[in-house]
Design a protein around this motif. Structure first.
Motif, short mmCIF file in Angstrom:
data_model
loop_
_atom_site.label_atom_id
_atom_site.label_comp_id
_atom_site.label_asym_id
_atom_site.label_seq_id
_atom_site.Cartn_x
_atom_site.Cartn_y
_atom_site.Cartn_z
N TRP A 33 -0.48 -5.96 -8.33
CA TRP A 33 0.46 -6.16 -9.14
C TRP A 33 -0.30 -6.13 -10.51
O TRP A 33 -1.00 -6.99 -10.95
CB TRP A 33 1.40 -7.41 -9.01
CG TRP A 33 2.26 -7.45 -8.00
CD1 TRP A 33 2.22 -8.09 -6.69
CD2 TRP A 33 3.74 -6.84 -8.04
NE1 TRP A 33 3.31 -7.79 -5.93
CE2 TRP A 33 4.07 -7.03 -6.81
CE3 TRP A 33 4.19 -6.03 -9.10
CZ2 TRP A 33 5.57 -6.78 -6.21
CZ3 TRP A 33 5.47 -5.72 -8.71
CH2 TRP A 33 6.11 -5.92 -7.30
N ASN A 61 12.78 -8.67 -8.65
CA ASN A 61 12.24 -7.61 -7.93
C ASN A 61 12.86 -6.17 -7.54
O ASN A 61 14.18 -6.50 -7.27
CB ASN A 61 11.71 -8.04 -6.50
CG ASN A 61 10.35 -8.96 -7.03
OD1 ASN A 61 9.59 -8.94 -7.88
ND2 ASN A 61 10.22 -9.84 -6.08
N VAL A 98 9.91 -9.70 -15.49
CA VAL A 98 9.99 -11.28 -15.68
C VAL A 98 10.21 -11.51 -16.91
O VAL A 98 9.96 -10.97 -18.01
CB VAL A 98 8.34 -11.68 -15.33
CG1 VAL A 98 8.31 -13.32 -15.70
CG2 VAL A 98 7.84 -11.46 -14.02
N LYS A 108 7.15 -0.21 -6.01
CA LYS A 108 7.93 -1.81 -6.15
C LYS A 108 7.63 -2.17 -7.53
O LYS A 108 6.71 -1.95 -8.03
CB LYS A 108 7.08 -2.67 -5.31
CG LYS A 108 7.30 -2.52 -3.91
CD LYS A 108 6.77 -3.21 -2.93
CE LYS A 108 6.92 -3.31 -1.52
NZ LYS A 108 6.27 -4.08 -0.22
N TRP A 109 8.77 -2.78 -8.05
CA TRP A 109 8.66 -3.05 -9.43
C TRP A 109 8.98 -4.55 -9.70
O TRP A 109 9.66 -5.26 -8.79
CB TRP A 109 9.55 -2.20 -10.44
CG TRP A 109 9.16 -0.75 -10.56
CD1 TRP A 109 8.99 0.19 -9.77
CD2 TRP A 109 8.26 -0.46 -11.82
NE1 TRP A 109 8.32 1.29 -10.43
CE2 TRP A 109 8.07 0.98 -11.63
CE3 TRP A 109 7.91 -1.45 -12.92
CZ2 TRP A 109 7.31 1.57 -12.49
CZ3 TRP A 109 7.24 -0.31 -13.93
CH2 TRP A 109 6.77 0.81 -13.63
N ARG A 110 8.71 -5.28 -10.67
CA ARG A 110 9.09 -6.59 -10.95
C ARG A 110 9.25 -6.82 -12.57
O ARG A 110 8.41 -6.24 -13.29
CB ARG A 110 7.99 -7.68 -10.51
CG ARG A 110 8.28 -9.16 -10.82
CD ARG A 110 7.24 -10.08 -10.15
NE ARG A 110 7.17 -9.93 -8.86
CZ ARG A 110 6.25 -10.34 -8.21
NH1 ARG A 110 4.98 -10.80 -8.91
NH2 ARG A 110 6.12 -10.35 -6.77
N ARG A 116 12.73 -14.03 -12.61
CA ARG A 116 12.10 -12.72 -12.27
C ARG A 116 12.98 -11.98 -11.17
O ARG A 116 14.12 -12.63 -10.62
CB ARG A 116 10.94 -13.10 -11.59
CG ARG A 116 10.92 -13.81 -10.17
CD ARG A 116 9.76 -13.63 -9.52
NE ARG A 116 8.41 -14.20 -10.18
CZ ARG A 116 7.14 -14.17 -9.86
NH1 ARG A 116 7.02 -13.57 -8.65
NH2 ARG A 116 6.21 -14.89 -10.52
N TRP A 146 7.16 -6.16 -17.64
CA TRP A 146 7.41 -5.34 -16.42
C TRP A 146 6.10 -5.11 -15.74
O TRP A 146 5.07 -5.04 -16.32
CB TRP A 146 7.82 -3.77 -16.84
CG TRP A 146 9.02 -3.76 -17.52
CD1 TRP A 146 9.33 -3.87 -18.94
CD2 TRP A 146 10.37 -3.60 -17.10
NE1 TRP A 146 10.55 -3.84 -19.24
CE2 TRP A 146 11.20 -3.66 -18.37
CE3 TRP A 146 10.92 -3.27 -15.78
CZ2 TRP A 146 12.64 -3.28 -17.91
CZ3 TRP A 146 12.19 -2.94 -15.70
CH2 TRP A 146 13.23 -2.85 -16.59
N ASP A 174 3.89 -2.38 -8.73
CA ASP A 174 2.74 -2.68 -7.58
C ASP A 174 1.83 -1.51 -7.33
O ASP A 174 2.30 -0.76 -6.48
CB ASP A 174 3.56 -3.20 -6.28
CG ASP A 174 2.66 -3.85 -5.32
OD1 ASP A 174 1.38 -3.98 -5.49
OD2 ASP A 174 3.15 -3.84 -3.90
#
Length: 467
Positions: free
Chosen positions: A365, A415, A402, A398-400, A413, A356, A359
């Motif tokens: 990030w 977002n 992967v 904002k999240w990502r 990935r 996880w 941002d």
């Protein structure tokens, strides 16, 4: 028919019988001359039209040029549109493979691509054996004119197959660059600049196709993936290029030619592929994420059935809600990353890691937590193996998320944005149902209708029939 008559015979007999240098046999008066001699006279000596005593057959004045056949007209059309023809055959192979692409472990597809490689290698070797100006054997003369089209079709089909398989197995900027690079090669092969390179460009494409075929084949055969499997594929690609070089050397024992046109482009591609894999540009075949999403809750309600719950404040008739957060937060909410990952049949269990990222306004990030390691096994179905992971202490922003292999190669990935829920009261969840056979989740109502229909069939079959 030509007739010659004695005209103005000399009075001196000795003058008439004197030898004339380079003169043909004497022609008697009123004796027909053979047609073959007439033809020679007409074509080679071109008797003047006003020559006395010479009569020309009208049939000899008719143009005897051969009438073009349908095949001649086709060849003339091909010569006028040579570049367009090559492009059509090249992209024809691409479209054909887009329409017929199947799973990476499909036996027929693997056999078909292997056959394409054999035919393609054979055509390239024959071009070296019979270059321009050298007549091919009789059994090849009728099809030799189509060799360029065949080579372009096979290159287009093979490169498109590998590009599509990589596209399914990748996400992120770097792996997509490799896919875009393959597509650029598809188009660049038709440009005059690359066409002038001749054997060099073709050896580059052949070397790439051979190694990418082994990159797809070996994980399916061995049932595992990783650096050593990729390295074995590169080694087999190098062995193939070395064999091609040995065969060409029989016909062209020119070491400088072999170094420039075979060794440097062929082995150079192998080195480039190995370097791209080490920096993570080439995605980890043959695994691929079939579906993934972020949900508020994931529940396993029965064997093979998951309920995926989410809240969406957006409405199609309220445009001001379209740009809202993807994940609406209330105290205690956690995001669930649900994914389906495919691997071929009989593939050994392997590990994947879910990371996880947040941002941060000051740091950019940054990794959020240590991630989650999961052991995944292959069930051999198109939908693949289902799994989910979650994290806590979610922050607005904002999240990502992967998904990557154990050695750090990115598989997928996703977002999303998180924000506070404007309605603090009780919420109504949209529920989707993930089944074992359906790749994409079904709406809850659709799944309930399907379940009711399936339950009604045994009941109808068990009901007594009226007598």
């Amino acid at each position: 028919m030509v007739t010659a008559t004695r005209h103005n015979a000399p009075e001196n007999p000795d003058e008439a019988s004197a030898e004339v240098p380079n003169a043909g046999p004497a022609v008697e008066a009123n004796v027909p001359v053979a047609e073959n001699h007439a033809a020679v006279a007409l074509t080679d000596t071109a008797l003047p039209a006003q020559a006395p005593g010479v009569v020309v057959d009208p049939d000899d004045l008719v143009d005897t040029a051969k009438t073009p056949t349908l095949m001649d007209k086709v060849q003339q059309f091909r010569a006028r549109h040579e570049k367009w023809e090559m492009a059509v055959f090249f992209f024809g192979g691409f479209i054909y493979d887009v329409l017929t692409i199947s799973r990476i472990d499909d036996t027929l597809t693997l056999a078909q691509n292997f056959g394409y490689l054999l035919v393609l290698t054979g055509l390239l070797l024959l071009e070296q054996r019979y270059p321009d100006g050298v007549e091919p054997p009789k059994f090849l003369q009728k099809v030799w004119r189509w060799r360029e089209d065949g080579i372009h079709f096979l290159f287009g089909s093979l490169l498109s197959a590998f590009m599509l398989l990589l596209f399914k197995s990748t996400s992120g900027a770097l792996p997509y660059l490799f896919v875009v690079g393959l597509f650029a090669l598809l188009a660049a092969n038709e440009l005059p600049l690359f066409r002038r390179l001749g054997p060099i460009m073709r050896m580059v494409l052949l070397s790439l196709c051979v190694t990418m075929y082994f990159v797809c084949l070996l994980p399916v055969v061995l049932g595992r993936m990783g650096f050593w499997v990729f390295l074995l594929a590169v080694a087999m690609g190098c062995a193939s290029i070395f064999g091609v070089m040995r065969l060409i050397r029989r016909w062209r024992p020119d070491n400088r030619y072999l170094l420039r046109n075979v060794a440097i482009p062929g082995f150079g591609v192998q080195a480039a592929l190995l370097g791209l894999y080490l920096v993570g540009v080439i995605p980890p075949l043959p695994v691929a994420v079939q579906f993934a999403g972020i949900y508020h809750q994931v529940e396993r309600v029965s064997p093979g059935v998951y309920h995926l719950s989410s809240v969406d404040s957006g409405a199609w008739y309220k445009p001001w809600t379209w740009g809202g957060p993807d994940f609406l937060m209330q105290p205690g909410d956690k995001p669930y990353y649900f994914f389906r990952i495919f691997a071929p049949k009989h593939f050994q269990s392997y590990k994947v890691r879910v990371r996880w990222y947040f941002d941060d306004p000051q740091k950019g990030w940054t990794t959020y937590g240590n991630g989650f390691m999961a052991t995944v096994s292959s069930n051999g179905t198109d939908g693949g193996y289902r799994f989910y992971a979650t994290t806590s202490n979610l922050k607005p922003g904002k999240w990502r998320v992967v998904l990557e292999t154990e050695d750090g190669h990115e598989i997928h990935r996703l977002n999303f944005t998180a924000g506070p829920d404007a309605n603090p009261g009780a919420r109504v969840f949209d529920v989707a149902v993930s089944t074992l056979k359906d790749v994409k989740p079904l709406a809850l109502s659709e799944w309930q209708e399907r379940t009711a229909a399936a339950a009604a069939k045994p009941a109808a079959a068990a009901a007594p029939k009226p007598k």
